[in-house]
Design an enzyme around this catalytic site. Structure first.
Site, short mmCIF file in Angstrom:
data_model
loop_
_atom_site.label_atom_id
_atom_site.label_comp_id
_atom_site.label_asym_id
_atom_site.label_seq_id
_atom_site.Cartn_x
_atom_site.Cartn_y
_atom_site.Cartn_z
N ASP A 83 0.76 -0.67 0.07
CA ASP A 83 -0.05 0.08 -0.15
C ASP A 83 0.91 1.91 -0.30
O ASP A 83 2.30 1.19 0.07
CB ASP A 83 -1.11 0.36 0.91
CG ASP A 83 -1.69 -0.95 1.04
OD1 ASP A 83 -2.40 -1.43 -0.17
OD2 ASP A 83 -2.82 -1.22 2.15
N ARG B 127 -0.92 -0.86 -8.42
CA ARG B 127 -2.27 -0.62 -8.83
C ARG B 127 -1.82 1.31 -8.62
O ARG B 127 -1.49 1.81 -7.60
CB ARG B 127 -2.66 -0.44 -6.95
CG ARG B 127 -4.23 -0.29 -6.32
CD ARG B 127 -4.01 0.06 -5.42
NE ARG B 127 -4.31 -1.46 -4.66
CZ ARG B 127 -3.77 -1.88 -3.49
NH1 ARG B 127 -3.36 -1.44 -2.26
NH2 ARG B 127 -3.99 -3.62 -2.56
#
Ligand SMILES: Cc1cc2nc3c(=O)[nH]c(=O)nc-3n(C[C@H](O)[C@H](O)[C@H](O)COP(=O)(O)OP(=O)(O)OC[C@H]3O[C@@H](n4cnc5c(N)ncnc54)[C@H](O)[C@@H]3O)c2cc1C
Length: 309
Positions: free
Chosen positions: A135, A185
């Site tokens: 992340d 992402r």
């Protein structure tokens, strides 16, 4: 403005105290977080997988300054990976890891410790037949997180990156990461960032998202389109067609509890869709970012606080 106020309020100890007294079963929490335990996460995963959705799990917790807490987070990921493997879910489920939850913010040893801890999770993920995505957190950690990604990818090239379109630097980062085998992402970005490093108007962030996505879709990597925004989803589909991308050479990603009908609709059209499933006791920071994104949630939230349900 309201978003910024909510993110600032979220940092107040009094607000944290009040909100964390909410039971995890309160409707505002369960909308975004299916539970606190590994079993809760696996149960939610089974339910979503049965609907044709893929998964990425996030064991909630961030910004730890405590080595033991970082170790507990690593242990939670290892436990989860074992449970996913046992449940036969690892072909469709990976894990998302915040480096600050596994020691990145510890003075002096943070970079080394979080790299070592991330390696342990990557090894367990590979043994279980799946992967890890790192992340991305606030902009002060971007360089360090990308440096850790580069190190990890030497042994685990399947490790996924996250880039945030609201940062001015991100188009360049997309160019650097749009290579063969690189899973990236792209999200808009969830932190309160200064104008010196980030676009602040919604329109500018959206335009940046489209530029970044164009770079990723045109490149040789594997784009992961993380957005609930109908316009971004439509543009992603158009870019996939324009760059002749076969189904399965990119995917859509959305958060647990947000636009679930759209998640199922996209999957039913043959698109690959992955749901980000956060779980664990440290749900506060995550919940506040979700509320800040959507001021319409605020009334519901205040009602939950008053009724303590
Ligand atoms: C899979 C995934 C992983 C992510 N990982 C990261 C990360 O590593 N780092 C990071 O900074 N950010 C991350 N994010 C969060 C992201 O940066 C955005 O903050 C968030 O996705 C909202 O942006 P949006 O693209 O959905 O567009 P928006 O324009 O914010 O929203 C579009 C529409 O989605 C719906 N929606 C959006 N948010 C909510 C909400 N909270 N509640 C209810 N409805 C909502 C609404 O219908 C809204 O109109 C991630 C998001 C996803 C989907």
């Amino acid at each position: 403005m309201l978003r910024q106020t909510l993110l600032t309020l979220a940092a107040s100890d009094r607000v944290r105290d009040l909100v964390t007294r909410l039971p995890v079963s309160s409707a505002i929490v369960t909308r975004y977080v299916p539970g606190e335990s590994t079993e809760d996460a696996v149960r939610a995963g089974r339910r979503l997988a049965a609907k044709g959705l893929r998964l990425t799990f996030d064991h909630l917790g961030e910004d730890t300054r405590d080595e033991r807490q970082a170790e507990a987070t690593v242990a939670a990921y290892l436990d989860l990976l074992a449970a996913l493997s046992e449940a036969g879910l690892t072909a469709d489920a990976e894990v998302s890891v915040k480096l600050s939850a596994i020691g990145q913010a510890l003075p002096e040893i943070g970079a080394k410790l979080s790299l070592e801890n991330a390696r342990r999770i990557c090894r367990a993920a590979r043994d279980a037949g799946t992967t890890v995505t790192l992340d991305m957190e606030d902009h002060t950690t971007t360089d360090q997180t990308l440096a850790t990604l580069r190190e990890l990818r030497m042994d685990y090239p399947e490790t996924g990156a996250v880039l945030q379109a609201y940062l001015r630097r991100t188009e360049d980062d997309c160019r650097a990461l749009a290579h063969e085998g690189s899973r990236v992402r792209l999200c808009k970005g969830a932190y309160d960032e200064p104008a010196s490093v980030a676009f602040s108007s919604r329109a500018d962030v959206d335009r940046s998202y489209v530029r970044c996505l164009t770079v990723l879709m045109a490149g040789a990597g594997y784009p992961m389109v993380a957005s609930h925004d109908p316009t971004m989803i439509r543009i992603a589909g158009a870019l996939a067609t324009r760059f002749d991308r076969a189904p399965g050479s990119y995917e859509f990603q959305m958060l647990y509890g947000i636009r679930p009908e759209e998640q199922r609709r996209l999957a039913s059209t043959g698109e690959r869709v992955r749901v980000y499933v956060p779980y664990g006791r440290e749900w506060y920071g995550y919940l506040m970012r979700r509320l800040a994104e959507r001021p319409a949630n605020l009334t519901f939230f205040l009602r939950s606080l008053i009724s303590k349900k």
